[in-house]
Design a protein around this motif. Structure first.
Motif, PDB file in Angstrom:
ATOM      1  N   MET A 350      32.691  48.414  53.607  1.00 42.31           N
ATOM      2  CA  MET A 350      33.375  49.031  52.466  1.00 42.31           C
ATOM      3  C   MET A 350      33.529  50.520  52.753  1.00 42.31           C
ATOM      4  SD  MET A 350      31.764  47.005  49.173  1.00 42.31           S
ATOM      5  CE  MET A 350      30.104  46.828  49.826  1.00 42.31           C
ATOM      6  N   GLY A 351      34.739  50.884  53.165  1.00 41.72           N
ATOM      7  CA  GLY A 351      34.963  52.259  53.586  1.00 41.72           C
ATOM      8  C   GLY A 351      35.252  53.226  52.454  1.00 41.72           C
ATOM      9  N   GLU A 352      35.533  52.702  51.222  1.00 39.25           N
ATOM     10  CA  GLU A 352      35.812  53.552  50.073  1.00 39.25           C
ATOM     11  C   GLU A 352      34.911  53.157  48.907  1.00 39.25           C
ATOM     12  OE1 GLU A 352      40.178  54.576  49.447  1.00 39.25           O
ATOM     13  OE2 GLU A 352      40.323  52.647  50.488  1.00 39.25           O
ATOM     14  N   PRO A 353      33.642  53.482  48.957  1.00 38.13           N
ATOM     15  CA  PRO A 353      32.713  53.057  47.893  1.00 38.13           C
ATOM     16  C   PRO A 353      33.209  53.498  46.512  1.00 38.13           C
ATOM     17  CG  PRO A 353      31.510  54.025  49.724  1.00 38.13           C
ATOM     18  CD  PRO A 353      32.962  54.288  49.992  1.00 38.13           C
ATOM     19  N   GLY A 354      33.216  52.549  45.584  1.00 36.34           N
ATOM     20  CA  GLY A 354      33.612  52.855  44.216  1.00 36.34           C
ATOM     21  C   GLY A 354      35.081  52.712  43.918  1.00 36.34           C
ATOM     22  N   ALA A 355      35.934  52.579  44.927  1.00 31.58           N
ATOM     23  CA  ALA A 355      37.373  52.464  44.702  1.00 31.58           C
ATOM     24  C   ALA A 355      37.740  51.008  44.391  1.00 31.58           C
ATOM     25  CB  ALA A 355      38.148  52.943  45.922  1.00 31.58           C
ATOM     26  N   VAL A 356      38.767  50.835  43.553  1.00 31.48           N
ATOM     27  CA  VAL A 356      39.277  49.502  43.206  1.00 31.48           C
ATOM     28  C   VAL A 356      40.788  49.519  43.402  1.00 31.48           C
ATOM     29  CG1 VAL A 356      39.563  47.773  41.398  1.00 31.48           C
ATOM     30  CG2 VAL A 356      37.441  49.082  41.542  1.00 31.48           C
ATOM     31  N   GLU A 357      41.309  48.446  44.002  1.00 27.59           N
ATOM     32  CA  GLU A 357      42.742  48.402  44.257  1.00 27.59           C
ATOM     33  C   GLU A 357      43.248  46.969  44.149  1.00 27.59           C
ATOM     34  OE1 GLU A 357      45.929  50.191  47.516  1.00 27.59           O
ATOM     35  OE2 GLU A 357      43.809  49.999  48.030  1.00 27.59           O
ATOM     36  N   LEU A 358      44.383  46.791  43.470  1.00 28.18           N
ATOM     37  CA  LEU A 358      45.102  45.523  43.436  1.00 28.18           C
ATOM     38  C   LEU A 358      46.427  45.728  44.149  1.00 28.18           C
ATOM     39  CD1 LEU A 358      43.052  45.236  40.996  1.00 28.18           C
ATOM     40  CD2 LEU A 358      44.725  43.638  40.017  1.00 28.18           C
ATOM     41  N   ILE A 359      46.719  44.870  45.121  1.00 26.61           N
ATOM     42  CA  ILE A 359      47.918  45.023  45.939  1.00 26.61           C
ATOM     43  C   ILE A 359      48.796  43.792  45.773  1.00 26.61           C
ATOM     44  CG2 ILE A 359      48.823  45.392  48.261  1.00 26.61           C
ATOM     45  CD1 ILE A 359      46.086  46.556  49.025  1.00 26.61           C
ATOM     46  N   ASP A 360      49.914  43.951  45.071  1.00 29.77           N
ATOM     47  CA  ASP A 360      50.910  42.884  44.918  1.00 29.77           C
ATOM     48  C   ASP A 360      50.259  41.578  44.450  1.00 29.77           C
ATOM     49  OD1 ASP A 360      53.512  41.953  44.949  1.00 29.77           O
ATOM     50  OD2 ASP A 360      53.380  41.213  47.013  1.00 29.77           O
ATOM     51  N   VAL A 361      49.428  41.663  43.423  1.00 27.67           N
ATOM     52  CA  VAL A 361      48.642  40.514  42.959  1.00 27.67           C
ATOM     53  C   VAL A 361      49.458  39.653  41.998  1.00 27.67           C
ATOM     54  CG1 VAL A 361      46.693  39.840  41.501  1.00 27.67           C
ATOM     55  CG2 VAL A 361      46.382  41.525  43.323  1.00 27.67           C
ATOM     56  N   THR A 362      49.505  38.370  42.293  1.00 25.78           N
ATOM     57  CA  THR A 362      50.081  37.368  41.396  1.00 25.78           C
ATOM     58  C   THR A 362      49.016  36.304  41.153  1.00 25.78           C
ATOM     59  OG1 THR A 362      52.332  37.744  42.178  1.00 25.78           O
ATOM     60  CG2 THR A 362      51.882  35.639  41.094  1.00 25.78           C
ATOM     61  N   PHE A 363      48.862  35.915  39.869  1.00 24.82           N
ATOM     62  CA  PHE A 363      47.784  34.974  39.543  1.00 24.82           C
ATOM     63  C   PHE A 363      48.060  34.290  38.210  1.00 24.82           C
ATOM     64  CE2 PHE A 363      43.885  34.197  37.098  1.00 24.82           C
ATOM     65  CZ  PHE A 363      43.276  33.246  37.917  1.00 24.82           C
ATOM     66  N   GLY A 364      47.579  33.049  38.088  1.00 26.38           N
ATOM     67  CA  GLY A 364      47.610  32.317  36.825  1.00 26.38           C
ATOM     68  C   GLY A 364      46.430  31.372  36.778  1.00 26.38           C
ATOM     69  N   TYR A 365      46.015  31.011  35.583  1.00 24.97           N
ATOM     70  CA  TYR A 365      44.865  30.114  35.435  1.00 24.97           C
ATOM     71  C   TYR A 365      45.249  28.663  35.672  1.00 24.97           C
ATOM     72  CZ  TYR A 365      42.540  34.137  33.352  1.00 24.97           C
ATOM     73  OH  TYR A 365      41.994  35.371  33.145  1.00 24.97           O
ATOM     74  N   GLU A 366      46.490  28.313  35.401  1.00 21.88           N
ATOM     75  CA  GLU A 366      46.966  26.957  35.595  1.00 21.88           C
ATOM     76  C   GLU A 366      48.242  26.983  36.410  1.00 21.88           C
ATOM     77  OE1 GLU A 366      47.514  25.203  31.799  1.00 21.88           O
ATOM     78  OE2 GLU A 366      45.391  25.272  31.249  1.00 21.88           O
ATOM     79  N   GLU A 367      48.423  25.955  37.225  1.00 21.38           N
ATOM     80  CA  GLU A 367      49.613  25.866  38.054  1.00 21.38           C
ATOM     81  C   GLU A 367      50.861  25.844  37.178  1.00 21.38           C
ATOM     82  OE1 GLU A 367      51.416  23.074  41.657  1.00 21.38           O
ATOM     83  OE2 GLU A 367      49.445  22.659  40.782  1.00 21.38           O
ATOM     84  N   GLY A 368      51.802  26.687  37.506  1.00 21.79           N
ATOM     85  CA  GLY A 368      53.038  26.745  36.745  1.00 21.79           C
ATOM     86  C   GLY A 368      53.031  27.778  35.631  1.00 21.79           C
ATOM     87  N   THR A 369      51.866  28.366  35.339  1.00 17.65           N
ATOM     88  CA  THR A 369      51.771  29.391  34.292  1.00 17.65           C
ATOM     89  C   THR A 369      51.227  30.668  34.914  1.00 17.65           C
ATOM     90  OG1 THR A 369      51.333  27.687  32.635  1.00 17.65           O
ATOM     91  CG2 THR A 369      50.828  29.970  32.035  1.00 17.65           C
ATOM     92  N   THR A 370      52.076  31.642  35.134  1.00 20.92           N
ATOM     93  CA  THR A 370      51.685  32.885  35.788  1.00 20.92           C
ATOM     94  C   THR A 370      51.279  33.920  34.746  1.00 20.92           C
ATOM     95  OG1 THR A 370      53.269  32.438  37.566  1.00 20.92           O
ATOM     96  CG2 THR A 370      52.390  34.687  37.409  1.00 20.92           C
ATOM     97  N   VAL A 371      50.116  34.551  34.961  1.00 20.03           N
ATOM     98  CA  VAL A 371      49.607  35.568  34.034  1.00 20.03           C
ATOM     99  C   VAL A 371      49.923  36.967  34.554  1.00 20.03           C
ATOM    100  CG1 VAL A 371      47.539  36.506  32.928  1.00 20.03           C
ATOM    101  CG2 VAL A 371      47.786  34.028  33.226  1.00 20.03           C
ATOM    102  N   LEU A 372      49.627  37.231  35.813  1.00 24.26           N
ATOM    103  CA  LEU A 372      49.918  38.537  36.436  1.00 24.26           C
ATOM    104  C   LEU A 372      50.980  38.346  37.507  1.00 24.26           C
ATOM    105  CD1 LEU A 372      46.300  39.981  36.917  1.00 24.26           C
ATOM    106  CD2 LEU A 372      47.931  40.528  35.103  1.00 24.26           C
ATOM    107  N   ARG A 373      51.924  39.288  37.547  1.00 21.23           N
ATOM    108  CA  ARG A 373      53.010  39.186  38.516  1.00 21.23           C
ATOM    109  C   ARG A 373      53.119  40.482  39.306  1.00 21.23           C
ATOM    110  NH1 ARG A 373      54.843  36.218  34.142  1.00 21.23           N
ATOM    111  NH2 ARG A 373      55.835  34.220  34.630  1.00 21.23           N
TER     112      ARG A 373
END
Length: 601
Positions: A350-373
Motif C-alpha cells: 500500500m503505497g498511499e496509506p489512508g487514500a481511497v480511490e474508485l476508478i470507473d466502478v460499476t456495480f449492482g446487487y442483482e444481475e440486471g439492476t445497476t446501482v453505481l455506474r
C-alpha cells in the motif's frame, strides 16, 4: 487483478436439491475435528466388533440346538461347550458395546461443538451477497435443531448400522458352513432387500425434499416475528402477522405431503421384508417336506431366517432414519460449499496509506439492476469527503465496496493505493473503521462493546474515546456504569446511544480510514456536539468518507461528491464552489436550508 474483472457470486442456502452430495460419512468428516472424528470412527469400528460377536452367538445356537436334541457333540463341542461359547460372546459383546456407544456419543458431542466452529468460521468469510432475508432463521435452525438431529444420528444410527451389518455378514458366512440351503436362502434375500430399501430411501428423501424448504421459511418468519415486534405492533399485526400465518399453513401442507411420501417408503420397506420372510419360510418347509432338509435343521433354518430378516429390517429402518437427516446434512454442506470472495495469500504493497480511490466502478446487487455506474472518486489521505445524493443513488454502496463487502462488476476500488482484491481481509480491515446506520452491539457490557475497537486499550484510552463520542454521559446514567449489559443487539440503549458507542469504537481503533454512514442521524441536538467533536478528532488522524444529509457536516468536508439518481457522479468539488453553481448540489443545499426552518405548529 485486472481492473475489468467481474465477480459474480451466486449462492444458496437451500438443501442442495439437484446437486449430488458426497457420502454422508464424508460430510460428517469435513465438519469434525480430528479428535471427534477418531472417537466416532472408534465407536463405528467397535460397533462392528460387537455385531460380529452377536452374529457368532446366533450361529453358536445352531450346533448347540443339535447337541441339545441329540445329546451328541456338534462341530466338536457338546452342549456345555457351546453354552460356554455363548456366554463368552455375550460378555465380550456387552463390554465392546458399552465402549462403542460411549466413544460414539463422545464423537457426536464433539461433532455438535465442531459444527458451531465450522459453520461460524465459514460464515465469517462469506460475502454479504450470500446473506438474505432468510439467513438468520436458516442458520439458527442449522446450529440448533439440525445439529442436534445430526448428532443423534452420529451417536446412535451409525453405530447401529455398523453393528447390525456386521452381524448379518457373520451370519451369512456361517450359514454356508452350516447348510448350503440356508446359505442360498440368505444370499438371495440380501440383494432383494437392498433393492427394496433403495426404493424406500428414495421415497423418504422425496418427502424431506418437499418439507425442507417450507420448514426453513417458517424458521425465518419466526425469527422475523420475534425481532420485529415493535414495528408489527405499531401496525396492529403483533398477534396476527399474515406472513407468519402463511408460513405455518405452507409448512403444514408440505408436512402432510411429505408424510405421504415417507409413509409410502416405510410401508414399502416393511411389506417387502415380510414378503421375503414368508418366501424363506415357505422354501424351508418345502425342502423339509421333500426330504432335502432334515426336520431339526429345517426348524433351525426357519428360526435363523426369521432373525436374519428382522436384522435386515432393522438396517432398513435405521437407514431411513439416517436418510431423514440427509437433507439437514446437505443444508450444512451448502453453507460450507458457499464460496468466499477470492483472497490473496499476502497483500500488495500500500503505497498511499489512508487514500481511497474508485476508478470507473460499476456495480449492482442483482444481475440486471445497476446501482453505481462508471464512478470515479479520489479521497486523499487525512481529508474528509462527504457523499450526498437522493435515496437509492448508491451512497452506502460506495462505503460497502471500500470495505469489500462485495466485489465490483467492473473497475477498481483502491485502499492505500492497492486494489482491495489484492489485500487480505485482515489487512484491509486493519485500514478501516465503520460507523453505519444499523449499529449492532453484542450482548455484553458497555465497556466490552467499546473495546471491540481495540481489545488491548487501557482504561485511560477507553475513557478518552468515551468522552469524545458522548458515551461517558451514558455511563454516568446507567446503574452499573461501564459494567451494564446492553442486551442482544444493544436493545437496552436507544438508537442514538448505540451510534455513539459505534463512534467510540472507531476512535479507539484509530484506523487510517473511517467510513461514516449518517453518523449523526439518530442523535439529538444536545449530544450531536459530542459526535461532531469525535469526527474532528478522527479527521485529524484519519481519512473520512461521510454519507450525510446534515448541512453542517457536508459544509465542513474537504470534498463533496454528489451522486445522481442514476448512480453516476453528478458533481464533485468543495462546498463553497458547488453551492454557487447551478446543479444537483445547489438544489440539495437550498432544499435542506429551507427544511431547517420548518417547525411544527
Amino acid at each position: 487483478m485486472s481492473a475489468q474483472t467481474t465477480t459474480t457470486t451466486t449462492t444458496t442456502t437451500s438443501g442442495g436439491a439437484g446437486r449430488r452430495r458426497p457420502p454422508l460419512l464424508r460430510q460428517y468428516r469435513r465438519l469434525m475435528s480430528q479428535r471427534s472424528w477418531a472417537q466416532l470412527c472408534r465407536g463405528i469400528v467397535l460397533g462392528a466388533v460387537t455385531g460380529s460377536l452377536w452374529g457368532l452367538s446366533l450361529l453358536a445356537l445352531l450346533p448347540a440346538s443339535v447337541s441339545l436334541a441329540t445329546g451328541e457333540p456338534s462341530w466338536g463341542l457338546g452342549l456345555g461347550g457351546w453354552l460356554g461359547v455363548l456366554g463368552g460372546c455375550a460378555l465380550t459383546a456387552a463390554v465392546t458395546d458399552f465402549v462403542a456407544q460411549r466413544s460414539g456419543m463422545m464423537g457426536a458431542l464433539g461433532f455438535m461443538a465442531d459444527v458451531h466452529h465450522a459453520i461460524g468460521d465459514r460464515v465469517a468469510t462469506l460475502p454479504l451477497s450470500w446473506f438474505n432475508a432468510e439467513s438468520a432463521g436458516t442458520l439458527s435452525r442449522a446450529v440448533s435443531q439440525e445439529m442436534v438431529s445430526l448428532g443423534e444420528s452420529a451417536a446412535h444410527f451409525l453405530h447401529k448400522v455398523s453393528s447390525t451389518v456386521a452381524s448379518c455378514a457373520v451370519i451369512w458366512l456361517g450359514s454356508w458352513l452350516w447348510d448350503w440351503h440356508l446359505g442360498v436362502l440368505l444370499t438371495c434375500a440380501v440383494p432383494l432387500l437392498v433393492l427394496f430399501l433403495r426404493w424406500s430411501r428414495r421415497l423418504v428423501d422425496r418427502g424431506k425434499t418437499v418439507s425442507e424448504p417450507t420448514e426453513r421459511e417458517l424458521a425465518s418468519r419466526i425469527v422475523e416475528f420475534s425481532r420485529c415486534q415493535g414495528a408489527l405492533r405499531s401496525c396492529h399485526v403483533g398477534s396476527g402477522y399474515p406472513q407468519l400465518a402463511s408460513a405455518f399453513d405452507d409448512a403444514a401442507a408440505a408436512s402432510h405431503r411429505a408424510l405421504w411420501w415417507e409413509s409410502a417408503g416405510t410401508l414399502l420397506s416393511g411389506a417387502l421384508v415380510q414378503a421375503i420372510v414368508v418366501a424363506m419360510i415357505t422354501l424351508s418347509a418345502a425342502l423339509a417336506l421333500g426330504g432335502d432338509l432334515e426336520p431339526l435343521r429345517a426348524v433351525v433354518t426357519i428360526g435363523l431366517c426369521l432373525r436374519f430378516t428382522t436384522m435386515l429390517e432393522d438396517i432398513g429402518n435405521t437407514v431411513n432414519g439416517i436418510e431423514e437427516r440427509r437433507q439437514m446434512m446437505n443444508h450444512l454442506s451448502s453453507v460450507m460449499d458457499a464460496q468466499p470472495l477470492p483472497e490473496p495469500q499476502t497483500s500488495s504493497l500500500m503505497g498511499e496509506p489512508g487514500a481511497v480511490e474508485l476508478i470507473d466502478v460499476t456495480f449492482g446487487y442483482e444481475e440486471g439492476t445497476t446501482v453505481l455506474r462508471e464512478v470515479d472518486l479520489r479521497v486523499p489521505a487525512r481529508t474528509m469527503c462527504a457523499v450526498v445524493g437522493p435515496s437509492g443513488a448508491g451512497k452506502t454502496t460506495i462505503a460497502r465496496l471500500v470495505a469489500r463487502f462485495y466485489d465490483v462488476w467492473s473497475g477498481q476500488v483502491r485502499v492505500g493505493g492497492a486494489d482491495v482484491r489484492s489485500l487480505t481481509t485482515k489487512d484491509l480491515m486493519e485500514q478501516l473503521s465503520m460507523v453505519f446506520q444499523d449499529v449492532y452491539l453484542f450482548d455484553d457490557t458497555l465497556a466490552a462493546n467499546v473495546r471491540v475497537g481495540d481489545p488491548d486499550a487501557d482504561q485511560e484510552r477507553l475513557r478518552w474515546a468515551a468522552d469524545l463520542a458522548g458515551v461517558t454521559e451514558i455511563v454516568d446514567r446507567l446503574p452499573q456504569g461501564w459494567d451494564t449489559r446492553v442486551g442482544e443487539g444493544g436493545r437496552a440503549l436507544s438508537g442514538g446511544e448505540r451510534q455513539r458507542v459505534s463512534i467510540a469504537r472507531a476512535l479507539l481503533k484509530g484506523a487510517p480510514i473511517v467510513l461514516l454512514d449518517e453518523a449523526t442521524s439518530a442523535l439529538d441536538a444536545e449530544n450531536e456536539a459530542n459526535v461532531v467533536a469525535a469526527m474532528e478528532e478522527l479527521r485529524r488522524t484519519s481519512t473520512l468518507i461521510v454519507i450525510a444529509h446534515k448541512l453542517e457536516t457536508v459544509a465542513a468536508a474537504d470534498q463533496v461528491v454528489v451522486l445522481g439518481a442514476d448512480g453516476r457522479v453528478a458533481q464533485t468539488g468543495r462546498h463553497d464552489d458547488l453551492v454557487t453553481l447551478p446543479g444537483r448540489y445547489r438544489d440539495f443545499w437550498e432544499a435542506r436550508s429551507r427544511a431547517q426552518g420548518w417547525t411544527l405548529v
